[in-house]
Scaffold this motif. Structure first.
Motif, PDB file in Angstrom:
ATOM      1  N   LEU A 168       0.829  -1.208   0.000  1.00  0.00           N
ATOM      2  CA  LEU A 168       0.000   0.000   0.000  1.00  0.00           C
ATOM      3  C   LEU A 168       0.861   1.254   0.000  1.00  0.00           C
ATOM      4  CD1 LEU A 168      -2.755   1.441   0.326  1.00  0.00           C
ATOM      5  CD2 LEU A 168      -2.519   1.107   2.803  1.00  0.00           C
ATOM      6  N   PHE A 169       1.885   1.278   0.805  1.00  0.00           N
ATOM      7  CA  PHE A 169       2.703   2.480   0.939  1.00  0.00           C
ATOM      8  C   PHE A 169       3.413   2.840  -0.356  1.00  0.00           C
ATOM      9  CE2 PHE A 169       6.694   4.621   1.707  1.00  0.00           C
ATOM     10  CZ  PHE A 169       6.352   5.634   2.582  1.00  0.00           C
ATOM     11  N   TYR A 170       3.996   1.846  -1.027  1.00  0.00           N
ATOM     12  CA  TYR A 170       4.882   2.141  -2.160  1.00  0.00           C
ATOM     13  C   TYR A 170       4.147   2.632  -3.404  1.00  0.00           C
ATOM     14  CZ  TYR A 170       9.071   0.403   0.125  1.00  0.00           C
ATOM     15  OH  TYR A 170      10.140   0.254   0.966  1.00  0.00           O
ATOM     16  N   LEU A 171       2.820   2.597  -3.389  1.00  0.00           N
ATOM     17  CA  LEU A 171       2.088   3.202  -4.504  1.00  0.00           C
ATOM     18  C   LEU A 171       2.345   4.703  -4.587  1.00  0.00           C
ATOM     19  CD1 LEU A 171      -1.384   1.459  -4.099  1.00  0.00           C
ATOM     20  CD2 LEU A 171       0.339   0.965  -5.845  1.00  0.00           C
ATOM     21  N   PHE A 172       2.520   5.352  -3.453  1.00  0.00           N
ATOM     22  CA  PHE A 172       2.503   6.807  -3.410  1.00  0.00           C
ATOM     23  C   PHE A 172       3.835   7.461  -3.786  1.00  0.00           C
ATOM     24  CE2 PHE A 172      -0.734   5.235  -0.394  1.00  0.00           C
ATOM     25  CZ  PHE A 172      -1.849   5.690  -1.078  1.00  0.00           C
ATOM     26  N   PRO A 173       4.978   7.027  -3.269  1.00  0.00           N
ATOM     27  CA  PRO A 173       6.227   7.670  -3.720  1.00  0.00           C
ATOM     28  C   PRO A 173       6.506   7.483  -5.202  1.00  0.00           C
ATOM     29  CG  PRO A 173       6.706   5.782  -2.316  1.00  0.00           C
ATOM     30  CD  PRO A 173       5.249   6.048  -2.199  1.00  0.00           C
ATOM     31  N   THR A 174       5.989   6.392  -5.792  1.00  0.00           N
ATOM     32  CA  THR A 174       6.173   6.198  -7.236  1.00  0.00           C
ATOM     33  C   THR A 174       5.445   7.285  -8.019  1.00  0.00           C
ATOM     34  OG1 THR A 174       6.337   3.812  -6.873  1.00  0.00           O
ATOM     35  CG2 THR A 174       5.917   4.563  -9.124  1.00  0.00           C
ATOM     36  N   LEU A 175       4.215   7.599  -7.609  1.00  0.00           N
ATOM     37  CA  LEU A 175       3.458   8.668  -8.265  1.00  0.00           C
ATOM     38  C   LEU A 175       4.132  10.022  -8.066  1.00  0.00           C
ATOM     39  CD1 LEU A 175      -0.214   7.633  -7.380  1.00  0.00           C
ATOM     40  CD2 LEU A 175       0.857   7.595  -9.634  1.00  0.00           C
ATOM     41  N   LEU A 176       4.633  10.274  -6.865  1.00  0.00           N
ATOM     42  CA  LEU A 176       5.299  11.548  -6.612  1.00  0.00           C
ATOM     43  C   LEU A 176       6.564  11.702  -7.447  1.00  0.00           C
ATOM     44  CD1 LEU A 176       4.922  11.898  -2.725  1.00  0.00           C
ATOM     45  CD2 LEU A 176       3.587  13.005  -4.523  1.00  0.00           C
ATOM     46  N   GLY A 177       7.264  10.599  -7.677  1.00  0.00           N
ATOM     47  CA  GLY A 177       8.454  10.665  -8.518  1.00  0.00           C
ATOM     48  C   GLY A 177       8.119  11.052  -9.946  1.00  0.00           C
ATOM     49  N   ALA A 178       7.003  10.527 -10.478  1.00  0.00           N
ATOM     50  CA  ALA A 178       6.593  10.885 -11.841  1.00  0.00           C
ATOM     51  C   ALA A 178       6.187  12.355 -11.919  1.00  0.00           C
ATOM     52  CB  ALA A 178       5.442   9.986 -12.278  1.00  0.00           C
ATOM     53  N   LEU A 179       5.440  12.835 -10.925  1.00  0.00           N
ATOM     54  CA  LEU A 179       5.047  14.243 -10.921  1.00  0.00           C
ATOM     55  C   LEU A 179       6.273  15.159 -10.797  1.00  0.00           C
ATOM     56  CD1 LEU A 179       1.889  14.147  -8.610  1.00  0.00           C
ATOM     57  CD2 LEU A 179       1.932  14.547 -11.082  1.00  0.00           C
ATOM     58  N   SER A 180       7.272  14.710 -10.063  1.00  0.00           N
ATOM     59  CA  SER A 180       8.461  15.541  -9.849  1.00  0.00           C
ATOM     60  C   SER A 180       9.202  15.809 -11.146  1.00  0.00           C
ATOM     61  CB  SER A 180       9.403  14.858  -8.851  1.00  0.00           C
ATOM     62  OG  SER A 180       8.785  14.696  -7.600  1.00  0.00           O
ATOM     63  N   ARG A 181       9.169  14.883 -12.079  1.00  0.00           N
ATOM     64  CA  ARG A 181       9.887  15.095 -13.341  1.00  0.00           C
ATOM     65  C   ARG A 181       9.281  16.247 -14.133  1.00  0.00           C
ATOM     66  NH1 ARG A 181      13.950  12.341 -15.988  1.00  0.00           N
ATOM     67  NH2 ARG A 181      14.037  12.692 -18.238  1.00  0.00           N
ATOM     68  N   MET A 182       7.995  16.517 -13.922  1.00  0.00           N
ATOM     69  CA  MET A 182       7.353  17.628 -14.617  1.00  0.00           C
ATOM     70  C   MET A 182       7.469  18.946 -13.858  1.00  0.00           C
ATOM     71  SD  MET A 182       3.848  15.905 -16.131  1.00  0.00           S
ATOM     72  CE  MET A 182       3.380  15.112 -14.603  1.00  0.00           C
ATOM     73  N   TYR A 183       7.432  18.884 -12.528  1.00  0.00           N
ATOM     74  CA  TYR A 183       7.288  20.123 -11.756  1.00  0.00           C
ATOM     75  C   TYR A 183       8.563  20.587 -11.068  1.00  0.00           C
ATOM     76  CZ  TYR A 183       2.274  19.812 -12.443  1.00  0.00           C
ATOM     77  OH  TYR A 183       1.022  19.776 -13.002  1.00  0.00           O
ATOM     78  N   VAL A 184       9.506  19.700 -10.763  1.00  0.00           N
ATOM     79  CA  VAL A 184      10.772  20.125 -10.150  1.00  0.00           C
ATOM     80  C   VAL A 184      11.948  19.531 -10.928  1.00  0.00           C
ATOM     81  CG1 VAL A 184       9.981  20.658  -7.819  1.00  0.00           C
ATOM     82  CG2 VAL A 184      10.453  18.274  -8.442  1.00  0.00           C
ATOM     83  N   PRO A 185      12.005  19.758 -12.241  1.00  0.00           N
ATOM     84  CA  PRO A 185      13.086  19.155 -13.037  1.00  0.00           C
ATOM     85  C   PRO A 185      14.462  19.722 -12.706  1.00  0.00           C
ATOM     86  CG  PRO A 185      11.884  20.752 -14.350  1.00  0.00           C
ATOM     87  CD  PRO A 185      11.118  20.608 -13.067  1.00  0.00           C
ATOM     88  N   GLU A 186      14.520  20.880 -12.033  1.00  0.00           N
ATOM     89  CA  GLU A 186      15.823  21.452 -11.709  1.00  0.00           C
ATOM     90  C   GLU A 186      16.646  20.542 -10.807  1.00  0.00           C
ATOM     91  OE1 GLU A 186      12.745  23.323  -8.906  1.00  0.00           O
ATOM     92  OE2 GLU A 186      12.929  22.827 -11.040  1.00  0.00           O
ATOM     93  N   LEU A 187      15.969  19.612 -10.097  1.00  0.00           N
ATOM     94  CA  LEU A 187      16.706  18.674  -9.253  1.00  0.00           C
ATOM     95  C   LEU A 187      17.568  17.728 -10.082  1.00  0.00           C
ATOM     96  CD1 LEU A 187      13.949  17.757  -6.637  1.00  0.00           C
ATOM     97  CD2 LEU A 187      15.833  19.378  -6.390  1.00  0.00           C
ATOM     98  N   LEU A 188      17.232  17.561 -11.360  1.00  0.00           N
ATOM     99  CA  LEU A 188      18.049  16.731 -12.235  1.00  0.00           C
ATOM    100  C   LEU A 188      19.402  17.360 -12.523  1.00  0.00           C
ATOM    101  CD1 LEU A 188      15.275  15.647 -14.751  1.00  0.00           C
ATOM    102  CD2 LEU A 188      16.378  14.189 -13.048  1.00  0.00           C
ATOM    103  N   VAL A 189      19.487  18.667 -12.390  1.00  0.00           N
ATOM    104  CA  VAL A 189      20.754  19.356 -12.637  1.00  0.00           C
ATOM    105  C   VAL A 189      21.711  19.152 -11.472  1.00  0.00           C
ATOM    106  CG1 VAL A 189      21.838  21.567 -13.182  1.00  0.00           C
ATOM    107  CG2 VAL A 189      19.521  21.066 -14.006  1.00  0.00           C
ATOM    108  N   THR A 190      21.211  19.296 -10.269  1.00  0.00           N
ATOM    109  CA  THR A 190      22.051  19.210  -9.080  1.00  0.00           C
ATOM    110  C   THR A 190      22.293  17.781  -8.623  1.00  0.00           C
ATOM    111  OG1 THR A 190      20.161  19.385  -7.585  1.00  0.00           O
ATOM    112  CG2 THR A 190      21.180  21.434  -8.321  1.00  0.00           C
ATOM    113  N   GLY A 191      21.425  16.852  -9.056  1.00  0.00           N
ATOM    114  CA  GLY A 191      21.535  15.481  -8.584  1.00  0.00           C
ATOM    115  C   GLY A 191      20.887  15.247  -7.240  1.00  0.00           C
ATOM    116  N   LYS A 192      20.322  16.293  -6.604  1.00  0.00           N
ATOM    117  CA  LYS A 192      19.686  16.158  -5.293  1.00  0.00           C
ATOM    118  C   LYS A 192      18.232  15.700  -5.454  1.00  0.00           C
ATOM    119  CE  LYS A 192      23.349  17.627  -3.151  1.00  0.00           C
ATOM    120  NZ  LYS A 192      24.162  16.715  -2.317  1.00  0.00           N
TER     121      LYS A 192
END
Length: 608
Positions: free
Chosen positions: A353-377
């Protein structure tokens, strides 16, 4: 860094609740049985929540979403492996382990193979695995507090270890069982509620202007003019000719103005460099991650190296769970083997049940906080996403909820690790009294705290992956063969641990050196389990066949106790002469509780 008062409030509330529950439960912890195995009276549902609470660590709460943001489809093996590992644990280990009557993992090793030398050897690996696993938890705590509060990263590590050590010293396993069960439900709410809200925002409001959907094959783009400050040396790649402003050190030279990056070339960016990107610019990504959404959505290319690394990860996660000392120690707290197996079934449901949610947040993050891909954080994605999707007060409140959940993750996992390692040190190095357990807790707490402050943080899930590989290469062969193969000898078990564990530690050293000298390490140094686990199993088998003298004389009675159904009554506690009968300790503790509860009423009558 702007102070978020809501996040600070959430973290303070979690810390206070943890302190209160631990202190309240520790009042009734009076015996060695309380501190080591919580009297062996923890029922399956509460124990499942406690196991899930300590197992859902920084790698789960922050790391899964971060690695999904970075790696895409390949990252799905992490939540799958974290959960499926309990299936192997349930089928092969849980019930026999409880029936052994052991108090710690080294105690089980001696019970099955009858070797004090092997017990001491396994003690060293328990301590090392526990410390290695604790370091990323503390680093994650530092990352969380540094993301939402104006404090240095070491502050979070020290704060978490202080709170955890207090509860463990006060009440041991008895105290942290209640705390961890509470923290699982807190973490589930802290990850599920923001996910539902943010998915609703995405579905109803759509993406902000300029956002490309994940189905677009091109890389993600910056939604607005964005300034990124790089906090550690990184190598990044771009897919098209990219114009930006750079202030600092880029490509090993000074930069103070416009810079142009060519595609298909790795560009180095030094720590402290400030990069300014215009709205709509494709996002550069750190060099070892997929650069386009098309590659991000697909599994690895299918080359031999990619396939081998994936299988290596599967080996580590599926088999490493049954070798983690802080997971195994919780099964000693069940009343019997049947309850231990039922606990594992509940854990599978709670983790799935728990692991459903961080997976969805990771997909949303690629659209809304892509700057984290630059820093690696990318591990900060869960903390940064709410404010990026919901500017203003609503985003701050959601961010406070996720921050509170992340803080609970660090506390619960560190508690389980600390109590398991302290229990081993107190019983195998010290005399094993309650006072010795408390001394061991204080000693053990210092090492991971110092390492968390001194070592540079990497991707949390990847750091934890090495801990799983070490557990899978040492204790997994010993447990599986020890429970199900009668001919395992103690020299064979020790040789398997030396070969498997030694290879993983060598890979860890190579990986660390490679990280500081250009990243030249091959795939099997990053994910070594595909080589180390079969090597450990084969070594155990081969050496055991050649050392039949190492099979204990009481093998038949030991195997009967491990596999006989619980109602037959073969199960018994070990170390009775050292700690006393569990039933006697339970009766004494019950009397102590009654005296404790009667004190306020007695004082009241005297006042009259």
């Amino acid at each position: 860094m702007q102070l978020n008062p809501w996040a600070l409030t959430g973290i303070v509330l979690v810390a206070v609740a943890t302190f209160y529950l631990g202190h309240r439960s520790s009042r009734f912890a009076v015996t060695t049985h309380d501190f080591l195995v919580a009297r062996r009276t923890v029922r399956s549902r509460r124990n499942a929540a406690a196991i899930s609470g300590e197992y859902l660590s920084a790698a789960s709460f922050l790391g899964v979403a971060g690695i999904v943001l970075k790696e895409g489809a390949d990252a799905l093996w992490f939540p799958i492996g974290f959960t499926a590992g309990y299936l192997a644990l349930m089928l092969f280990v849980a019930a026999p382990l409880r029936r052994s009557g052991a108090y710690t993992l080294p105690d089980f090793v001696e019970a099955r193979l009858g070797s004090k030398s092997l017990r001491k050897f396994s003690t060293a690996f328990v301590v090392f695995i526990g410390i290695l696993y604790m370091v990323p938890q503390l680093q994650g705590a530092g990352l969380t507090l540094a993301t939402i509060l104006p404090v240095p990263p070491w502050f979070g590590a020290v704060l978490v270890m202080f709170l955890v050590a207090f509860n463990v010293i006060a009440g041991g396993m008895r105290a942290i069982t209640v705390v961890q069960a509470f923290q699982y439900w807190l973490k589930l709410f802290a990850i599920a509620a923001p996910t539902f809200v943010l998915c609703l925002v995405f579905v109803t409001g759509g993406s902000p202007g300029g956002t490309r959907g994940l189905g677009d094959p091109a890389p993600p783009v910056f939604l607005e003019n964005t300034t990124v400050t790089v906090q550690a040396d990184v190598m990044v790649s771009v897919t098209t000719r990219t114009t930006l402003e750079a202030h600092g050190t880029v490509d090993r030279g000074p930069a103070d103005g416009e810079a142009i990056w060519a595609p298909d070339i790795k560009h180095s960016v030094a720590e402290g460099t400030r990069l300014v990107f215009k709205k709509g610019t494709p996002v550069p990504v750190i060099s070892d991650a997929p650069t386009t959404n098309a590659n991000w959505l697909r599994p690895s290319s299918g080359s031999g190296t990619d396939l081998a690394q994936t299988y290596s990860l599967i080996f580590a996660l599926f088999l490493g769970t049954m070798g983690l000392p802080h997971v195994l120690v919780r099964f000693y707290t069940n009343p019997d083997g049947k309850a231990a197996r039922r606990t594992t079934v509940h854990v599978l449901l709670l983790l799935g049940l728990f692991y459903l949610f961080p997976t969805l947040l990771g997909a949303l993050s690629r659209m809304y906080v892509p700057e984290l891909l630059v820093t690696g954080k990318t591990d900060a994605a869960v903390l940064r996403l709410p404010s990026a999707m919901l500017p203003g007060l609503p985003g701050q409140i959601l961010g406070a909820v996720t921050a509170a959940g992340a803080f609970a993750a660090f506390l619960s996992s560190s508690s389980g690790l600390l109590v398991s390692v302290a229990g081993v040190v107190s019983t195998d190095v010290l005399p094993g009294r309650v006072r010795d357990f408390r001394v061991a807790t204080g000693i053990v707490a210092i090492a991971p705290m110092a390492l968390a402050v001194l070592l540079r943080p990497e991707d949390i899930s990847l750091s934890v992956g090495m801990s799983f590989a070490l557990a899978a290469s040492t204790f997994s062969p010993l447990l599986v063969l020890g429970i199900w193969w009668r001919k395992l000898s103690w020299p064979g078990a020790m040789a398997g641990m030396v070969v498997g564990g030694g290879m993983v530690l060598a890979a860890l050293v190579v990986n660390i050196v490679s990280g500081y000298t250009g990243g030249w390490a091959p795939w099997f140094a990053v994910q070594p389990a595909l080589i180390t686990v079969p090597s450990a199993f084969f070594t155990c088998w081969f050496v055991s066949r050649a050392t039949k003298y190492g099979v204990p004389d009481d093998l038949n009675s030991v195997m009967l106790r491990l596999h006989a159904p619980d109602p037959l009554g073969f199960m018994r506690d070990r170390a009775v002469a050292r700690f006393g009968q569990a039933e006697e300790k339970h009766d004494k503790a019950e009397k102590a509780e009654k005296v404790e509860k009667a004190k306020p009423a007695t004082r009241g009558r005297h006042r009259k």
